[in-house]
Design a protein around this motif. Structure first.
Motif, mmCIF file in Angstrom:
data_model
loop_
_atom_site.group_PDB
_atom_site.id
_atom_site.type_symbol
_atom_site.label_atom_id
_atom_site.label_comp_id
_atom_site.label_asym_id
_atom_site.label_seq_id
_atom_site.Cartn_x
_atom_site.Cartn_y
_atom_site.Cartn_z
ATOM 1 N N UNK A 50 85.436 47.748 18.997
ATOM 2 C CA UNK A 50 85.844 47.353 20.351
ATOM 3 C C UNK A 50 87.012 46.373 20.360
ATOM 4 N N UNK A 51 87.484 45.986 19.179
ATOM 5 C CA UNK A 51 88.561 44.996 19.150
ATOM 6 C C UNK A 51 89.821 45.559 19.814
ATOM 7 N N UNK A 52 90.478 44.741 20.632
ATOM 8 C CA UNK A 52 91.733 45.168 21.245
ATOM 9 C C UNK A 52 92.692 45.597 20.141
ATOM 10 N N UNK A 340 80.113 49.450 26.132
ATOM 11 C CA UNK A 340 80.281 48.104 26.680
ATOM 12 C C UNK A 340 81.751 47.861 27.050
ATOM 13 N N UNK A 341 81.997 46.747 27.708
ATOM 14 C CA UNK A 341 83.337 46.489 28.211
ATOM 15 C C UNK A 341 83.448 47.126 29.577
ATOM 16 N N UNK A 344 79.949 48.045 31.433
ATOM 17 C CA UNK A 344 78.912 47.098 31.843
ATOM 18 C C UNK A 344 79.337 46.199 32.993
ATOM 19 N N UNK A 345 80.620 45.872 33.081
ATOM 20 C CA UNK A 345 81.074 44.875 34.050
ATOM 21 C C UNK A 345 80.726 45.285 35.485
ATOM 22 N N UNK A 357 77.121 41.364 40.008
ATOM 23 C CA UNK A 357 77.777 41.917 38.816
ATOM 24 C C UNK A 357 78.122 40.851 37.784
ATOM 25 N N UNK A 366 71.988 42.617 30.998
ATOM 26 C CA UNK A 366 72.674 42.983 29.753
ATOM 27 C C UNK A 366 71.722 42.935 28.560
ATOM 28 N N UNK B 125 86.787 39.936 33.913
ATOM 29 C CA UNK B 125 86.685 41.119 33.048
ATOM 30 C C UNK B 125 86.745 40.716 31.577
ATOM 31 N N UNK B 126 87.705 39.871 31.219
ATOM 32 C CA UNK B 126 87.827 39.483 29.817
ATOM 33 C C UNK B 126 86.726 38.498 29.404
ATOM 34 N N UNK B 128 83.705 38.656 30.463
ATOM 35 C CA UNK B 128 82.573 39.558 30.213
ATOM 36 C C UNK B 128 82.748 40.318 28.900
ATOM 37 N N UNK B 129 83.992 40.743 28.637
ATOM 38 C CA UNK B 129 84.247 41.520 27.412
ATOM 39 C C UNK B 129 83.997 40.687 26.156
ATOM 40 N N UNK B 131 81.658 38.716 25.745
ATOM 41 C CA UNK B 131 80.212 38.745 25.514
ATOM 42 C C UNK B 131 79.732 40.138 25.134
ATOM 43 N N UNK B 132 80.126 41.151 25.898
ATOM 44 C CA UNK B 132 79.491 42.467 25.715
ATOM 45 C C UNK B 132 80.213 43.361 24.723
ATOM 46 N N UNK B 133 81.439 43.017 24.326
ATOM 47 C CA UNK B 133 82.085 43.854 23.323
ATOM 48 C C UNK B 133 82.871 43.041 22.282
ATOM 49 N N UNK B 134 82.919 41.733 22.414
ATOM 50 C CA UNK B 134 83.606 40.892 21.408
ATOM 51 C C UNK B 134 84.977 41.456 21.082
ATOM 52 N N UNK B 135 85.774 41.643 22.138
ATOM 53 C CA UNK B 135 87.023 42.397 21.977
ATOM 54 C C UNK B 135 88.079 41.660 21.165
#
Lengths: 551, 189
Positions: A50-52, A340-341, A344-345, A357, A366, B125-126, B128-129, B131-135
């Motif tokens: 999931x890393x950018x 996720x990402x 889920x939001x 939300x 979650x 959004x970020x 949350x990300x 936490x839920x995806x460790x982006x």
């Protein structure tokens, strides 16, 4: 003096609409260049991460609009690389829809019957296969059992997955690491390449102009491989035929931007956008009830807790795909996985009294993520999306280095669309909250608007010039030689996953495109077999080809 | 005497942490933690790395974080005045708000029609990300390091090669009647 690059056919985009056209035109003898805005990723490029900056953010775009956000492919192979490979045909009644225009939306020449041979061609080429119950994920099985418990039916979805290679990792949205998803990287695109087509990734088409000799000139920017906000150059290519297949969120934007050089566009360019009536619900299952009420067990002590496991959607309920019901009351309900990402939001806390939300209760939701079941509703919307003036480049102002941008789509759902969503929500609740199985809440539309993964109809086919940008063989009205073959050509919501119909409509457009190319002096013929050489699809469609060669 | 707020960086960090903690609340890192309100057990967005993610220029938000913090504190001052909340100048105005008021303000800022909604939604959004995806981390590394969000959600560990595979994935039997109008290829008629 620099010479201008020339080709016979220039294809914009390499998803279903682009790859199918590129294959047939190249196989028929034309010189074909495909410009694709995203990167060219294969096999080991598809990360479980999931890393950018991983394939999860490189391969698709999330474009936020006003009232509607759009998720679309952004790589060679387009949507086929990042989609979930559900490939049902659209139900018969869909082609008779009137939608918002008071008459049949589809051209009179297109019906389920006349599209059937083109569906067959796609099914043979990809290939698409019927799924068995043994292929169905836990999540799909749970949805089926809940439907059954509520007196409904449920079907395993036809799909473009090679189950013998599938690891049920649910990373499909990042591209398939195991080569199990039969994306266009395995059929039409290699077929096109074998016949000499060139595919150029990271080339984002901006607009089209005319040349002095009456051909078209396509203007593109080169996009940086890692940071899509950076332009790394620009150029032009001249072509006799242009095939636009940049996706329903981008094709109309290119045409809008081209109005200054090509002249007036049809009224329907950038109008009548449909989000395929899509909406999502999240159910949180009571694991004890799953065991007691539905009698389900994974055999390892768990009843479900399998949200993470599977291959996207595997089961849908089609009870409401009933042509005798009034328009806007028909929909399918499909089990889905969303990572996720982005997945889920927007999920809301069932029965929330505080913020729905985010916040304390959302965190508790979650923590029950393993027991989530996401239900995807595909309803009939009202084609209410309209694109505003284009941004400086591309179809969005990019915010992040990849994936996230702000586009110009405005979508204000009508009472018809809202009613369809409300009926679908009620149906999901009725099925899943029965006997305490689950608590259900719809995703919020208040954060990024409604949300579609299947943008459609922003440059659509039809018989009425006021409400369709394309004639009934996908040629742009008033601009001969420009064809549109992607999801924007589909006139409206389909109530099922649209890839199969987008692809079939693209297959159907090819004879007319070949004829237009021939008339411009291109040495090309129609009649290639399936990319793997199979010929039964070609035989089946042969009788329809003459009907597509009118002028 | 009340300690003065130290410097601008600290104001910014505390303000953004308090915002992220409103999106996914967590437990305080220490008894004197002011940014994290301690509204929920376990790590929240801050412990999950929200600031690391937001500060990364890949998100596209990093260059605007000073402005986010300044605006948020401005909104918090107005809010505090409206609700006649006691001021606390030892921390930034948003951090000074009790958790339920932070929540109410974030709701206001993210409600459709708010002129700055788009910005606050991006920040949410970020947060949350994280936490839920460790982006900001490789997912397998984050899981191995016990990332509070991924662990709380119950995300499974990958195979040793970093890839996920689920050999057991199906109940393996028919679980519903098929729709009567199904074609031989499995589509709706």
């Amino acid at each position: 003096m620099t010479s201008t690059e020339r080709t016979d056919v220039l294809v914009v985009g390499s998803g279903f609409g682009g790859a199918i056209a590129a294959y047939h035109l190249a196989a028929g003898g034309a010189r074909v260049v495909v410009l694709e805005r995203g990167p060219w990723l294969t096999g080991n490029d598809f990360d479980h991460d999931f890393k950018l900056g991983s394939s999860y953010t490189r391969a698709f775009d999330f474009t936020v609009g006003d009232g509607m956000s759009v998720l679309g492919g952004n790589c060679v192979g387009g949507g086929s690389v990042v989609y979930f490979a559900a490939m049902p045909r659209a139900p018969r009644f869909v082609f008779e829809r009137h939608g918002s225009i008071g008459r049949r939306m589809w051209p009179s020449a297109v019906s389920r019957d006349t599209l059937e041979p083109w569906y067959d061609r796609v099914e043979e080429a990809i290939p698409v296969t019927k799924q068995e119950w043994s292929d169905v994920s836990y999540a799909g099985g749970l949805w089926a059992a809940a439907c059954d418990h509520a007196g409904r039916t449920a079907n395993p979805l036809p799909s473009a997955i090679d189950n013998s290679k599938c690891a049920n990792c649910n990373w499909m949205m990042a591209g398939c690491r195991f080569d199990a998803k039969r994306s266009l990287l395995f059929n039409y695109l290699p077929g096109a390449l074998a016949h000499g087509a060139e595919v150029r990734p990271l080339h984002e088409v901006q607009h089209i102009s005319r040349t002095d000799d009456g051909d078209y000139r396509v203007h593109y920017n080169v996009v940086d491989d890692e940071d899509y906000r950076i332009q790394a150059g620009s150029g032009t290519i001249d072509a006799k035929i242009i095939i636009l297949a940049a996706g329903a969120g981008a094709t109309p934007v290119i045409l809008q931007r081209s109005e200054a050089t090509l002249g007036t566009m049809p009224n329907a360019v950038g109008r009548y956008f449909s989000g395929n009536g899509e909406r999502l619900n999240t159910a949180v299952l009571n694991e004890d009830k799953v065991r007691e009420v539905l009698g389900l067990s994974r055999g390892d002590g768990l009843a479900y807790e399998a949200n993470q496991i599977g291959k996207g959607p595997t089961v849908a309920s089609w009870d409401r795909l009933d042509g005798s019901l009034p328009e806007y009351s028909r929909f399918s309900l499909e089990q889905l996985y969303f990572p996720p990402g982005l997945g889920t939001i927007l999920a809301q806390v069932p029965g929330a009294t505080g913020p729905s939300w985010f916040g304390v209760d959302k965190k508790e939701l979650l923590k029950r993520w393993r027991s989530w079941l996401i239900i995807f509703q595909m309803t009939e919307d009202d084609n209410e999306g309209v694109f505003g003036p284009p941004p400086a480049t591309g179809n969005a102002d990019r915010i992040s280095q990849q994936m996230l941008g702000v586009g110009r789509l405005r979508y204000n759902p009508t009472a018809n669309t809202l009613r369809g969503w409300a009926e679908a929500d009620a149906e999901v609740k009725d099925i899943l909250e029965r006997d305490g199985l689950a608590e259900v809440a719809a995703w919020t539309n208040d954060v990024v608007g409604a949300y579609t993964v299947h943008p459609l109809a922003s440059c659509r086919v039809g018989d009425d010039p006021d409400t369709s940008a394309l004639d009934d063989r996908n040629e742009l009205r008033g601009h001969p030689g420009i064809f549109v073959t992607d999801g924007s050509a589909v006139p409206g919501a389909l109530t099922v996953n649209p890839a199969m119909t987008i692809a079939a409509l693209a297959e159907r457009a090819i004879p007319g495109i070949v004829q237009a190319a021939q008339q411009r002096g291109v040495n090309v013929t129609y009649g290639a077999p399936s990319p793997d050489g199979a010929t039964s699809g070609r035989q089946g469609a042969a009788r329809l080809v003459p009907t597509l060669l009118h002028r | 005497m009340t300690p003065r707020i130290r410097d601008e960086d600290q104001v910014r960090t505390m303000t953004l942490e308090a915002f992220a903690d409103t999106i996914v609340p967590g437990e305080k890192r220490s008894p004197d933690d002011r940014a994290v309100a301690g509204a929920a057990p376990g790590g929240g967005a801050v412990a999950a790395g929200a600031l690391e993610l937001l500060e990364w220029d890949a998100t596209g938000l990093s260059s605007g974080l000073d402005e986010f913090a300044r605006l948020l504190n401005g909104h918090a001052q107005v809010y505090a005045t409206e609700h006649e909340l006691a001021s606390d100048e030892s921390v930034p105005p948003f951090v000074a708000l009790p958790f339920e008021h932070r929540t109410a303000l974030v709701q206001r800022l993210t409600t459709p029609g708010h002129p700055e909604k788009e910005f606050w939604v991006s920040l949410a959004l970020f947060s949350n990300m994280a936490f839920d995806s460790a982006a900001h981390l490789h997912t397998a590394d984050a899981l191995a390091a016990g990332h509070p969000g991924l662990i709380a959600m119950g995300i499974e560990l990958p195979d040793p090669d970093g890839l996920w595979r689920f050999p057991a994935y199906s109940y393996g039997r028919p679980l519903a009647r098929l729709h009567p109008d199904t074609t031989p290829s499995g589509s709706p008629a």
